[in-house]
Design a protein around this motif. Structure first.
Motif, PDB file in Angstrom:
ATOM      1  N   GLN A  86      17.285  -6.559 -17.710  1.00  0.00           N
ATOM      2  CA  GLN A  86      16.201  -6.290 -18.645  1.00  0.00           C
ATOM      3  C   GLN A  86      16.519  -5.148 -19.618  1.00  0.00           C
ATOM      4  OE1 GLN A  86      12.764  -6.437 -16.153  1.00  0.00           O
ATOM      5  NE2 GLN A  86      11.396  -6.965 -17.795  1.00  0.00           N
ATOM      6  N   ASP A 111      17.489 -11.863 -18.067  1.00  0.00           N
ATOM      7  CA  ASP A 111      16.136 -11.367 -17.770  1.00  0.00           C
ATOM      8  C   ASP A 111      15.621 -10.611 -18.988  1.00  0.00           C
ATOM      9  OD1 ASP A 111      13.795 -10.557 -16.650  1.00  0.00           O
ATOM     10  OD2 ASP A 111      14.700  -9.452 -14.984  1.00  0.00           O
ATOM     11  N   SER A 155      11.527 -11.190 -12.323  1.00  0.00           N
ATOM     12  CA  SER A 155      12.772 -10.477 -12.020  1.00  0.00           C
ATOM     13  C   SER A 155      13.155 -10.632 -10.547  1.00  0.00           C
ATOM     14  CB  SER A 155      12.654  -8.995 -12.360  1.00  0.00           C
ATOM     15  OG  SER A 155      12.540  -8.834 -13.753  1.00  0.00           O
TER      16      SER A 155
HETATM   17 MG   LIG Z   1      11.009  -8.303 -14.876  1.00  0.00          MG
END
Ligand SMILES: [Mg+2]
Ligand SMILES: Nc1ncnc2c1ncn2[C@@H]1O[C@H](COP(=O)(O)OP(=O)(O)OP(=O)(O)O)[C@@H](O)[C@H]1O
Length: 324
Positions: A97, A179, A47
């Motif tokens: 995410q 992500d 990330s």
């Molecule tokens: Mg991550």
């Protein structure tokens, strides 16, 4: 020249005033119409890498300490955030995410897409609403002209993820970073979301980076793969080359922790041990404490790249043996 070129990128996080390295010199490229998968366990720096590319680290304790990120030949790390916004416009978009943290629960999803569209383009409210409905249709939300007025909590996890994709697409990005687009979803929905992204790529030629800790997901969707362990790329290559001869013990461990694989039974359990914590320095290869074939050499010496076939590069002293 590739659309995105990341070279020798180093990222550190400031903990109590001390910079702890997290990403330790990674390089990769992504071109138009190409999908790169970045895979690795929790905490390996995936990330952070995407936030660095997006220019979203300002105001955080995270610092880029070395390296280069070029977009279409322009060095992004030398630009101020103002210059960057002016030059880059909305050429990059990211799907985060966790969709619930990126969608505002108190606004209707349509209004959120409309706002995003109007931030990026001068377009009337009416036209923006029509485009929002079109985008929802594109990401296969059923009855988009009704669902445009739903609130995030009225949608399923998979639908919210699609809304996030619609928002990311609202600015026609040339590069899309997703992500972990699928971790919160069940397997069938995961598959649909990934298919949707590759359909979109066929239509628009977008360059895509998919970040995941699931090598199976990456194998099915990406043209090439970079496997990260503890802030380094330990194995990289085209999906075809890499899966033909997995050559890093970590990658083999990742793949064989997927239960459908029936060979190499001794690898079947999850990889033992844990990713070392931040600030814990390890000599030699950082994977050595968990590696079933580590020797004294692996403790003493940091492995460089061994090339298996073409650009298939592996940081393991025993790559040739592992690959055979
Ligand atoms: Mg991550
Ligand atoms: N703002 C921060 N402050 C301190 N440490 C951080 C911060 N952001 C990330 N880290 C640490 O940096 C490391 C890399 O984090 P990153 O979020 O990039 O991991 P990741 O590979 O995306 O993991 P995951 O698969 O869990 O999403 C982790 O050890 C994390 O705890």
């Amino acid at each position: 020249m590739a659309l995105l070129e990341v070279e020798n990128l180093h990222i550190a996080v400031s903990v109590g005033g001390v910079l702890q390295p997290v990403v330790r010199g990674i390089s990769f490229t992504v071109d138009d119409n190409e999908t790169l998968g970045i895979v690795g366990e929790s905490g390996c720096g995936k990330s952070m890498t995407s936030l660095a590319i997006m220019g979203l680290l300002e105001g955080t304790p995270v610092r880029i300490t070395d390296g280069s990120i070029r977009y279409d030949g322009t060095e992004l790390l030398q630009l101020s955030s103002k210059q960057r916004r002016a030059i880059m416009g909305n050429r990059m978009a990211m799907i985060f995410q966790e969709p619930m943290t990126s969608l505002n629960p108190v606004y209707r999803i349509g209004d959120q897409i409309i706002e995003s569209l109007r931030q990026h383009k001068s377009i009337s409210k009416k036209a923006a609403r029509a485009r929002a409905i079109e985008l929802l249709d594109l990401v296969r939300i059923p009855n988009p002209s009704e669902r445009v007025d739903s609130f995030p909590h009225q949608m399923s996890g998979g639908q919210r993820q699609r809304v996030m994709i619609a928002m990311a697409l609202s600015c026609d990005p040339k590069l899309l970073i997703a992500d972990e687009p699928t971790t919160a979803l069940d397997v069938t929905v995961q598959k649909e979301v990934l298919e949707l992204m590759s359909d979109l790529q066929e239509r628009t030629g977008t360059a895509i980076i998919i970040i995941s800790h699931d090598l199976g997901v990456i194998a099915e969707t990406c043209d090439k793969v970079s496997v990260m362990y503890r802030g380094k790329i330990v194995e990289a290559g085209t999906t075809e080359n890499l899966f033909e001869r997995l050559a890093h013990p970590y990658t083999r461990g990742l793949l064989n922790s997927i239960p459908v694989v029936d060979h190499d039974v001794e690898w079947l359990e999850a990889i033992p041990g844990r990713v070392p914590t931040l600030g814990e320095e390890l000599s030699g290869c950082a994977f050595h404490p968990r590696c079933p074939i580590a020797t004294g050499l692996c403790i003493a010496k940091t492995p460089g790249d061994t090339y298996i076939a073409g650009n298939h590069a592996v940081k393991c002293h025993y790559a040739d043996q592992v690959a055979s």
